[in-house]
Design an enzyme around this catalytic site. Sequence first.
Site, PDB file in Angstrom:
ATOM      1  N   LYS A   1       0.811  -1.259   0.011  1.00 44.12           N
ATOM      2  CA  LYS A   1      -0.089  -0.091   0.153  1.00 44.12           C
ATOM      3  C   LYS A   1       0.882   1.097  -0.232  1.00 44.12           C
ATOM      4  O   LYS A   1       1.368   1.567   1.047  1.00 44.12           O
ATOM      5  CB  LYS A   1      -0.886   0.179   1.259  1.00 44.12           C
TER       6      LYS A   1
ATOM      7  N   GLU B   1       9.229   1.241  11.331  1.00 45.82           N
ATOM      8  CA  GLU B   1      10.225   2.162  11.219  1.00 45.82           C
ATOM      9  C   GLU B   1       9.563   3.617  11.231  1.00 45.82           C
ATOM     10  O   GLU B   1       8.763   3.949  10.268  1.00 45.82           O
ATOM     11  CB  GLU B   1      11.037   2.021   9.936  1.00 45.82           C
TER      12      GLU B   1
ATOM     13  N   CYS C   1      13.066  10.526   7.623  1.00 45.88           N
ATOM     14  CA  CYS C   1      12.856  10.358   9.020  1.00 45.88           C
ATOM     15  C   CYS C   1      14.007  10.469  10.162  1.00 45.88           C
ATOM     16  O   CYS C   1      14.044  10.805  11.324  1.00 45.88           O
ATOM     17  CB  CYS C   1      12.351   9.002   9.371  1.00 45.88           C
TER      18      CYS C   1
ATOM     19  N   GLU D   1       9.026  15.985  15.284  1.00 47.71           N
ATOM     20  CA  GLU D   1       9.345  15.732  14.114  1.00 47.71           C
ATOM     21  C   GLU D   1       8.539  16.456  12.937  1.00 47.71           C
ATOM     22  O   GLU D   1       7.363  16.428  12.801  1.00 47.71           O
ATOM     23  CB  GLU D   1       9.002  14.299  13.751  1.00 47.71           C
TER      24      GLU D   1
END
Length: 504
Positions: free
Chosen positions: A192, A268, A305, A402
């Site tokens: 996906k 992750e 990331c 973040e």
Amino acid sequence: MASEANGSTGDGVKMPEIKFTKLFINGCFVDAVSGKTFETRDPRTGGVIADIAAGDKEDVDLAVNAAREAFDHGKWPRMSGFERGRIMMKYADLIDQHAEELAAVECLDAGKLFLLNKILDVPGASNMVRYYAGAADKIHGETLKMSGEFQGYTLREPIGVVGHIIPWNFPTIMFFFKVAPALAAGCTMIVKPAEQTPLTALYYAHLAKQAGIPDGVLNVVTGFGHTAGAAITAHMDVDKVSFTGSTEVGRLVMEAAARSNLKSVSLELGGKSPVIIFDDADVDMAVDLARKAIFFNKAWMGEICVAGSRVYVQEGIYDEFVRKIAESSRNWIVGDPFDAHVHQGPQVDKKQFEKVLKYIDHGKREGATVLTGGKPCGEKGFYIEPTIFTDVKDDMLIAKDEIFGPVMSLMKFKTIEEAIERANNTRYGLAAGIVTKDLNIANRVSRSIRAGIIWINCYFAFDDDCPFGGYKMSGFGRDSGMHALEKYLHVKSVVTPIYGSPWR
């Protein structure tokens, strides 16, 4: 801001034809059961690129059924590792043959720099497929030394049907972070892709078919996280989910896995990675490294990331560092990612663009000082100036959250102990950078930082053989390296009796 492309690019790059917009299930491109579609947009302009099939639960059911049939009764998990590897090598060759077109599609759909797509991401993907193709016939168990009158050994067998849910920041690389080791292990799968960047995943599905990967082994269901993604994570016939994305959604993935069939999960997730620069560092090298550590991707714009978004500089070189990084960042060119002279393209979509700008405004309100940038640029598209804050405190949102954009928080420290404590003062633990000429400092700090990968006098030093993953709320499980295969394998013990043997 650099000029934007109109139809074709100024550097002679041919604008790609969008060939694949439907779901890929059991070896065929098909419409969604509902007939619904969604728009994928060009982040350079905000304009519509194509209408993409919007997969939902019914489509996921079809894809899972195809993957289950291919696993339970098909050739892929039953053929030798050598045979799987040979098909994967052909797959890698096909990726290389279509590299320029794939790079252009990714540039158009994700806003990533065309040149870097062409020389890094797409070749990196084909090389990753070759790496795991070479590993496919090296998956083996152990002979056990059992204490009784028994002989035992272990088998490492494919885990089954895998659901891969991948993000929008590295569509090509993330596709193969998941797919390549799972294929080598003998699994079947449903991918996906992020709804913002579905186009290259569909192209890679097409190439998999051409390479000879059997129908049902690799399926791609485009759609939204709360529909298609949720259906994969909760599906009773999916044996494993591998997810890369936000920590918030990672929680939902684990919850769905627990509520359904207790499927295996690897995550992750987010990061707020520190870059620690000591007084003995070469300041010019440190400036270049720190700049790339945050303004990287699309490039360099912080949509990664492991972005080094918290930069700690020791007080002896802090003022010189601030002056030089301000000068360096003012020369950073923001513009059309098809332009080879551009350093930084647009954010992926309007939502991410607005999120980054809100964080910049919040930093200003909290009392941080804008050293460079701080504003959108251009009359259309989702471009933001590379932004550096000084006077940042560790409890400010811009230093804790973040942001996933081109925003650096620059801070001063005195001692090694202070740097270690502040670097670890985060809920994340994905990566860290250390810049020093002192081996003792490098060793001490690298052992003390709680993160999955530590880069010393470098950053973004990824490699197919180097495991990658996080500590704490950055997730668990590893991509890349032989460790990645472990996620897609079960260990089975086989024991038989030995009668009348004097050997134990």
